[in-house]
Write a protein that holds these residues in place. Sequence first.
Motif, short mmCIF file in Angstrom:
data_model
loop_
_atom_site.label_atom_id
_atom_site.label_comp_id
_atom_site.label_asym_id
_atom_site.label_seq_id
_atom_site.Cartn_x
_atom_site.Cartn_y
_atom_site.Cartn_z
N ILE A 61 -96.18 75.29 -26.24
CA ILE A 61 -95.18 75.11 -24.91
C ILE A 61 -95.38 73.92 -24.14
O ILE A 61 -94.89 73.87 -22.97
CB ILE A 61 -95.14 76.52 -24.13
N GLU A 179 -108.61 88.73 -11.40
CA GLU A 179 -107.00 88.23 -11.57
C GLU A 179 -106.39 89.76 -11.55
O GLU A 179 -106.75 91.03 -11.87
CB GLU A 179 -106.98 88.16 -13.24
N MET A 187 -99.16 82.30 -15.43
CA MET A 187 -97.71 82.37 -15.82
C MET A 187 -97.59 82.29 -17.36
O MET A 187 -96.45 82.60 -17.84
CB MET A 187 -97.23 81.31 -15.14
N ARG A 196 -91.38 82.23 -26.93
CA ARG A 196 -91.84 80.86 -26.84
C ARG A 196 -93.36 80.90 -27.17
O ARG A 196 -93.78 79.90 -27.72
CB ARG A 196 -91.46 80.22 -25.62
N LYS A 245 -96.68 82.22 -7.36
CA LYS A 245 -96.01 83.41 -8.09
C LYS A 245 -94.85 84.01 -7.45
O LYS A 245 -94.14 84.66 -8.01
CB LYS A 245 -97.16 84.42 -8.17
N ASP A 446 -101.44 74.83 -9.84
CA ASP A 446 -100.44 74.81 -8.87
C ASP A 446 -100.53 74.73 -7.61
O ASP A 446 -99.71 74.36 -6.59
CB ASP A 446 -99.22 75.89 -9.32
C1 LIG Z 1 -91.75 80.85 -16.07
C2 LIG Z 1 -92.45 79.75 -16.20
C3 LIG Z 1 -92.31 78.98 -17.36
C4 LIG Z 1 -93.15 77.91 -17.63
N1 LIG Z 1 -93.18 77.29 -18.96
C5 LIG Z 1 -94.00 76.24 -18.94
C6 LIG Z 1 -93.87 75.56 -20.20
O1 LIG Z 1 -93.29 75.82 -21.06
N2 LIG Z 1 -94.65 74.20 -20.23
C7 LIG Z 1 -95.64 74.03 -19.21
O2 LIG Z 1 -96.29 72.96 -19.58
N3 LIG Z 1 -95.71 74.58 -18.39
C8 LIG Z 1 -94.94 75.78 -17.93
N4 LIG Z 1 -94.89 76.42 -16.77
C9 LIG Z 1 -95.74 75.99 -15.73
C10 LIG Z 1 -97.12 76.49 -15.91
O3 LIG Z 1 -97.07 77.74 -16.37
C11 LIG Z 1 -97.91 76.47 -14.65
O4 LIG Z 1 -97.89 75.25 -14.06
C12 LIG Z 1 -99.23 76.91 -14.66
O5 LIG Z 1 -99.39 78.29 -15.17
C13 LIG Z 1 -99.98 77.22 -13.32
O6 LIG Z 1 -101.33 77.43 -13.39
P1 LIG Z 1 -102.18 78.12 -12.32
O7 LIG Z 1 -103.68 78.34 -13.01
O8 LIG Z 1 -102.27 77.07 -11.52
O9 LIG Z 1 -101.16 79.23 -11.84
P2 LIG Z 1 -100.68 80.57 -12.61
O10 LIG Z 1 -100.60 80.38 -13.76
O11 LIG Z 1 -99.71 81.01 -11.75
O12 LIG Z 1 -102.03 81.65 -12.35
C14 LIG Z 1 -102.63 82.12 -10.99
C15 LIG Z 1 -103.07 83.53 -11.33
O13 LIG Z 1 -103.64 83.88 -10.05
C16 LIG Z 1 -103.35 85.30 -10.01
N5 LIG Z 1 -103.46 85.73 -8.55
C17 LIG Z 1 -102.81 85.25 -7.68
N6 LIG Z 1 -103.04 85.89 -6.66
C18 LIG Z 1 -104.03 86.83 -6.99
C19 LIG Z 1 -105.01 87.51 -6.16
N7 LIG Z 1 -104.84 87.74 -4.67
N8 LIG Z 1 -105.96 88.10 -6.60
C20 LIG Z 1 -106.27 88.00 -8.07
N9 LIG Z 1 -105.55 87.26 -8.87
C21 LIG Z 1 -104.40 86.41 -8.11
C22 LIG Z 1 -101.88 85.59 -10.58
O14 LIG Z 1 -101.71 86.86 -10.95
C23 LIG Z 1 -101.83 84.50 -11.67
O15 LIG Z 1 -102.49 85.10 -13.02
C24 LIG Z 1 -94.08 77.73 -16.47
C25 LIG Z 1 -94.10 78.38 -15.44
C26 LIG Z 1 -93.34 79.26 -15.19
C27 LIG Z 1 -93.27 80.10 -13.84
#
Ligand SMILES: Cc1cc2nc3c(=O)[nH]c(=O)nc-3n(C[C@H](O)[C@H](O)[C@H](O)COP(=O)(O)OP(=O)(O)OC[C@H]3O[C@@H](n4cnc5c(N)ncnc54)[C@H](O)[C@@H]3O)c2cc1C
Length: 636
Positions: A61, A179, A187, A196, A245, A446
């Motif tokens: 993806i 988590e 995500m 996907r 989120k 993010d």
């Molecule tokens: C629907 C969707 C589809 C996507 N598809 C693609 C794609 O096809 N290709 C691509 O390159 N990018 C894609 N993206 C973007 C990508 O998924 C994100 O950029 C990436 O997941 C960000 O990573 P992260 O670790 O910063 O945050 P996240 O993936 O959001 O992870 C943050 C985690 O923190 C946890 N959390 C939050 N608050 C707390 C708390 N208080 N205590 C404990 N845990 C907590 C959440 O539950 C989550 O699991 C997509 C995003 C979305 C929303």
Amino acid sequence: MTLRVDVPGERYHQDLISCQVACPVHTDARGYVRAIAEGRFDDAYLIARGPNPFASICGRICGAPCEAACRRGKVPRVDDDGRFVATDRPIAIRALKRFVCDQFGPEARPADVVLDDVRTFLPPVAANADEMAALLRSALEGKLPLASGERVAIIGAGPAGLSAAHDLALLGCAPVVFETEPVAAGMLAVGVPAYRLPREVIEKEVDVIRALGVDIRCGVTVGRDVSFEQLRRDFAAVVIAVGAKSSRALGLPGEQGPRVYGGVDLLRAAALGEALDIGRNVVVIGGGNVAYDVARTVVRQIAYDAARTAARLPGTASVKLASLEGLEDMPADTVEIVEGDEEGIERLNSWGPVEIERDEHGAVRAVVFRRCLRVYDEARRFSPIFDDAERLRVECDTVLLSVGQAPVLTFLDEGGADVEQSRPGWPKVDPKTLATTAPGVFVTGDLAHGTRLLIDAVASGKAAARSVYEYLTGRRLEADTLTAHLTLDGYRREQGYESIRRVAVPVAEPHERLHHPDTPVEIGYDRDRAMREASRCLDCGVTPVFDGSRCVLCGGCVDVCPTLCLKLVPLSEMAQTPELRRAMDELLGEGIDPAEHSAILKDEDRCIRCAACVMRCPVEAIAMERVTYCTLWRTA
Ligand SMILES: Cc1cc2nc3c(=O)[nH]c(=O)nc-3n(C[C@H](O)[C@H](O)[C@H](O)COP(=O)(O)OP(=O)(O)OC[C@H]3O[C@@H](n4cnc5c(N)ncnc54)[C@H](O)[C@@H]3O)c2cc1C
């Protein structure tokens, strides 16, 4: 037309490898694509996996900035008279990565499920998560002094948090990831739909991170089950990786109430098998990839429910997707739009929502839109203009808002007063170190840079790991870029590689996709298709190098070049063009008379690395040279 001439300097040839430059973790995509073309699939996997703990997931993806930068996608196709016909299409780098991960990634175990021909061809690189973890540890062995097992708390098991944990474990720390969801991967697991990204690919990739010794505690919410204050007390450093989120709201009349949901809330419920009351006439508001994930998930859910309970569901169902942008400007990837169209999603382009109508019982009845005349201003800033007179009323019973996400940082209320925010909900962060204003507290993913791609989150997690290592050990990490130049004798390309068209990635037929909500859409390349597609790679790390002291200015190289990328220009002529003058001055040493010299100008966008010039040169003044580079970290 703007003319610009660069005189090759130190980074010139590295920067030509545009796929590697564009990748946030600088994966040598060219390296693994060429390895696939040569049938070295296990090498290809290792090249892809080296810098990226989420290689298998990216193979499915990734938003693939490498493909957007791929030079094959910029090479002009010319007719026999040298006239421009069209530009070529980039290499399908992401799909090729999937091809090798399918065979050699952690999802490829047990070995007996690996395709027979692959098994006889090469042994799997790593049969399971433990083997992969051992392989990763050995790759780093002795290269850096390890930390002393300091405990690091990471809030959020998304790709950023887990990438930070992965690298911290390799660097000798003891990361514990908290988590809130029952599953890890953020995500990727509760946003990206299973059609996907199959769930077992996620689980297997996360298993490797666990096997490195990372303690991932799912179902623990920071701010409820454990306080931020306590984490700061119990751990040597804290990394906040909570992503963004929460679905953004639009503040429309009628938005509050039943059957209006945030798009990511719908995706989460679908991913975790939780019930959400969705009707049969759904409007999704938004025009990006997430909106498509939402709309396509609903289409599948409706088809699935209808198949199971057809007799009890009256009337037809519809899923409409309304975006401010016209079709050309929609932020969603073309493949999403095309596949969404195939699956029956009705697009409503250039409409902005004004109101959600509810009946006297509070049930959603319709969305009212007004015509959007323009979304962006001349500087590509979001600045929509509407025609209030032109209205559209779309009857529906459910509305899903997919217009962006925002972080939730309420856990900072207890013990996080010194984490300053640059704007509400977004911590102030040093873009280089990812440090916040609070000592020992870092942010990543993010939350650090706003919503981007998965691979940006991975790169950010790795950067956070390095900063935490420096903070805990007091040792500074420095990047060394190791560049190798290798002259290639007898260099030859595959027959006809320059005219091969991009090999389409096989996908399931639309009616097959809707059998079950989780049915994968993309089938992926088989061996023959993968090798054929990989053979299209221009191998931008290879380039003809000209030795001026041997050149006899015969012009043979210019004549034989199939893409007309070479020009032999007398320096006196260059001197007359102001744009070329600067390059000429740079080229000329003291006392060189422009009247007596010529330069070879090469259009890098046209060069297809065929080596015809090398073969044609009568005095061996041209050689093909391979440049590769990688970044190695060392303590200062
Ligand atoms: C629907 C969707 C589809 C996507 N598809 C693609 C794609 O096809 N290709 C691509 O390159 N990018 C894609 N993206 C973007 C990508 O998924 C994100 O950029 C990436 O997941 C960000 O990573 P992260 O670790 O910063 O945050 P996240 O993936 O959001 O992870 C943050 C985690 O923190 C946890 N959390 C939050 N608050 C707390 C708390 N208080 N205590 C404990 N845990 C907590 C959440 O539950 C989550 O699991 C997509 C995003 C979305 C929303």
